[in-house]
Design an enzyme around this catalytic site. Sequence first.
Site, mmCIF file in Angstrom:
data_model
loop_
_atom_site.group_PDB
_atom_site.id
_atom_site.type_symbol
_atom_site.label_atom_id
_atom_site.label_comp_id
_atom_site.label_asym_id
_atom_site.label_seq_id
_atom_site.Cartn_x
_atom_site.Cartn_y
_atom_site.Cartn_z
ATOM 1 N N LEU A 90 -8.756 12.536 -15.229
ATOM 2 C CA LEU A 90 -7.481 13.224 -15.428
ATOM 3 C C LEU A 90 -7.267 14.396 -14.482
ATOM 4 O O LEU A 90 -6.841 15.476 -14.884
ATOM 5 C CB LEU A 90 -7.367 13.684 -16.886
ATOM 6 C CG LEU A 90 -7.344 12.553 -17.916
ATOM 7 C CD1 LEU A 90 -7.383 13.103 -19.336
ATOM 8 C CD2 LEU A 90 -6.117 11.663 -17.723
ATOM 9 N N MET A 93 -3.542 13.154 -10.140
ATOM 10 C CA MET A 93 -3.093 11.771 -10.001
ATOM 11 C C MET A 93 -3.275 11.001 -11.304
ATOM 12 O O MET A 93 -2.383 10.250 -11.732
ATOM 13 C CB MET A 93 -3.876 11.078 -8.879
ATOM 14 C CG MET A 93 -3.420 11.432 -7.482
ATOM 15 S SD MET A 93 -1.823 10.708 -7.044
ATOM 16 C CE MET A 93 -2.249 8.975 -6.885
ATOM 17 N N SER A 210 -0.465 4.323 -4.068
ATOM 18 C CA SER A 210 0.099 5.180 -3.032
ATOM 19 C C SER A 210 1.379 5.841 -3.515
ATOM 20 O O SER A 210 2.149 5.260 -4.270
ATOM 21 C CB SER A 210 0.396 4.374 -1.760
ATOM 22 O OG SER A 210 0.948 5.212 -0.771
ATOM 23 N N GLY A 211 1.581 7.046 -3.055
ATOM 24 C CA GLY A 211 2.790 7.785 -3.405
ATOM 25 C C GLY A 211 2.515 9.232 -3.745
ATOM 26 O O GLY A 211 3.429 10.009 -4.000
ATOM 27 N N LYS A 264 -4.829 -1.018 0.908
ATOM 28 C CA LYS A 264 -4.517 0.417 0.757
ATOM 29 C C LYS A 264 -5.126 1.219 1.907
ATOM 30 O O LYS A 264 -4.526 2.170 2.414
ATOM 31 C CB LYS A 264 -5.046 0.927 -0.590
ATOM 32 C CG LYS A 264 -4.881 2.446 -0.814
ATOM 33 C CD LYS A 264 -3.424 2.873 -0.679
ATOM 34 C CE LYS A 264 -3.180 4.250 -1.291
ATOM 35 N NZ LYS A 264 -3.996 5.326 -0.719
ATOM 36 N N HIS A 267 -2.946 0.690 4.872
ATOM 37 C CA HIS A 267 -1.733 1.480 4.610
ATOM 38 C C HIS A 267 -1.957 2.934 5.028
ATOM 39 O O HIS A 267 -1.126 3.551 5.690
ATOM 40 C CB HIS A 267 -1.387 1.408 3.120
ATOM 41 C CG HIS A 267 -0.444 2.474 2.641
ATOM 42 N ND1 HIS A 267 -0.850 3.770 2.417
ATOM 43 C CD2 HIS A 267 0.874 2.442 2.349
ATOM 44 C CE1 HIS A 267 0.184 4.485 2.004
ATOM 45 N NE2 HIS A 267 1.234 3.709 1.957
ATOM 46 N N ASN A 268 -3.107 3.488 4.650
ATOM 47 C CA ASN A 268 -3.409 4.874 4.998
ATOM 48 C C ASN A 268 -3.605 5.048 6.503
ATOM 49 O O ASN A 268 -3.262 6.092 7.062
ATOM 50 C CB ASN A 268 -4.654 5.349 4.249
ATOM 51 C CG ASN A 268 -4.378 5.615 2.787
ATOM 52 O OD1 ASN A 268 -3.374 5.170 2.241
ATOM 53 N ND2 ASN A 268 -5.254 6.321 2.125
ATOM 54 N N GLU A 271 -0.329 5.252 7.928
ATOM 55 C CA GLU A 271 0.166 6.594 7.565
ATOM 56 C C GLU A 271 -0.359 7.650 8.540
ATOM 57 O O GLU A 271 0.391 8.537 8.970
ATOM 58 C CB GLU A 271 -0.280 6.905 6.143
ATOM 59 C CG GLU A 271 0.081 8.268 5.608
ATOM 60 C CD GLU A 271 -0.537 8.509 4.241
ATOM 61 O OE1 GLU A 271 -1.182 9.565 4.060
ATOM 62 O OE2 GLU A 271 -0.398 7.639 3.371
ATOM 63 N N TYR A 272 -1.630 7.553 8.919
ATOM 64 C CA TYR A 272 -2.192 8.474 9.913
ATOM 65 C C TYR A 272 -1.379 8.411 11.200
ATOM 66 O O TYR A 272 -1.010 9.446 11.784
ATOM 67 C CB TYR A 272 -3.647 8.082 10.237
ATOM 68 C CG TYR A 272 -4.723 8.695 9.380
ATOM 69 C CD1 TYR A 272 -4.666 8.649 7.992
ATOM 70 C CD2 TYR A 272 -5.831 9.297 9.964
ATOM 71 C CE1 TYR A 272 -5.684 9.186 7.217
ATOM 72 C CE2 TYR A 272 -6.852 9.844 9.193
ATOM 73 C CZ TYR A 272 -6.773 9.782 7.826
ATOM 74 O OH TYR A 272 -7.776 10.312 7.062
ATOM 75 N N HIS A 538 -22.883 -12.201 33.094
ATOM 76 C CA HIS A 538 -22.205 -12.564 31.847
ATOM 77 C C HIS A 538 -21.258 -13.753 32.011
ATOM 78 O O HIS A 538 -20.677 -14.189 31.022
ATOM 79 C CB HIS A 538 -21.436 -11.359 31.308
ATOM 80 C CG HIS A 538 -22.333 -10.237 30.859
ATOM 81 N ND1 HIS A 538 -23.175 -10.346 29.775
ATOM 82 C CD2 HIS A 538 -22.524 -8.989 31.363
ATOM 83 C CE1 HIS A 538 -23.832 -9.207 29.612
ATOM 84 N NE2 HIS A 538 -23.461 -8.371 30.574
#
Length: 568
Positions: A90, A93, A210-211, A264, A267-268, A271-272, A538
């Site tokens: 608790l 969030m 998120s939010g 998620k 998503h972050n 967001e960055y 190579h």
Amino acid sequence: MLGPNQPPFSLALAPCLPTTISSSPFSLSLFLLLSSHYSCCCCCCFFSACSARPCAREIDRHLERSARGRGKAKAIMEGAALSRIGLAGLAVMGQNLALNIAEKGFPISVYNRTASKVDETVDRAVREGALPLTGHHSPQDFVLSIQRPRSVIILVKAGRPVDQTIDTLARYLEPGDCIVDGGNEWYENTERRLESVKENGLLYLGMGVSGGEEGARYGPSLMPGGTLEAYRYIEDVVQKVAAQVDDGPCVTYVGNGGAGNFVKMVHNGIEYGDMQLISEAYDVLKSVGGLTNEELHEAFSEWNRSELESFLIEITADIFSVMDDKGEGYLVDKILDKTGMKGTGKWTVQQAAELSVAAPTIAASLDSRFLSGLKEERLAAASIFREAGVGDILKNESVNKKQLIDDVRKALYASKICSYAQGMNLLRAKSIEKGWNLNLGELARIWKGGCIIRAVFLDRIKKAYDRNPQLASLLVDPEFAREMVERQAAWRRVVSLAINFGVSTPGMSASLAYFDTYRRARLPANLVQAQRDYFGAHTYERIDVGGAYHTEWHKIANQTKAPVKVLI
């Protein structure tokens, strides 16, 4: 007779009770319950040792006469006010999400190791509308207060605290119950826990939320992944709790395993990139264009009525209007230029590298946060270079503000498309590796509301993937390709202007380089591969003949070298 302030029952009188009642919390509760259903001959029997014993014996005789009596009493207790769902953890969030669930009409039980947090949440539930929320100070009471099959959301710090919370609650959970981790957890931890709790018959979900605080309270974007059966337990709850947009609630079952946490995380990462690009737009407008905070507020407010309309643009406009409450001027100018982070951006870049997916805009945003943390070093460097003749801003020339604002808007939008394209490519690559079958269009849809990166153009991203679910990149969607072409001239002007003024635009520059690299049919990678073959054998492929080839570069080069002439 009872005194005016005397409670109806005191645990101090427990010795007066028969063993079957005083030995367990349930039996004690059963005693109180039955006492309300079976009258006794003495109204003061609870407070008289001589009269309490006959009543207690009567209850004992009742229990002995019929085993079903105990079962019925337990059923009365359990059916009286069981919660639809539970939430443990608790902090802000957790509190907000719990209140959101309660406000949507779902009775909820809450628990936290710190009892004061429980009391605080219960008090908020009362103050915010007498919401159907009950608090519990013990994990056992908390679990037993939830209807079967139980669904318990945990919102605690990622890592070890999650494992500890699961261990605590699992002692009282039963096969078929479900645990939902709503934190920013590493997806592999979720997959490990899913398998671990399965041994006890429990179901598990890792659900991205998120939010921020406001989203949790009034409607977040939710990304649950894990056991599909577990999602069915909470589907009716999360569909009402999530943000609501024109085409439905911002929640969907993402996929099995750790899919929800991975989505998620990406998503972050997006967001960055988004935040970094906006900060660069701000820097160019302020450092090159000389815009005041009032003008910046006006520009970003106008942008929020354009193709850039989004949560981050909206809050940025607001930030430029807030005055400092501890001194003169604007608050934004008093904030230390040092950005914090919690790790999801780093995970995103690491996963991009693991999967060989180019994500330069997101990586540039992470690097910028690292560099911002070197505040003391940067102060020292600024002093050294100033003495060497290189100031903070290399030029002091006036520019056409109106033209600059328009160019930066176009450059920001084009750069954002690149950042989102990189994130979507990463999701697709991981989905293929893990067999998650991620629906990229649906993910874009649930990001339209509630989450930090919510933006109007996410609806167009959804439509792009609806048109072509196998779309290689957003950049080649016909609509987005046209917009990139329309904006590239302004984009190049902004990046060039920033470079000439000595203003760093790593995100915009990385996005532009990404675009320029992706759109070219031939790159200088042929030379890099030739170098690899030269020093490491190579091999390389040819454009005209199939197969792998190796060349003795050093031997051939030595044979063709002309003798060195020495000039005297």
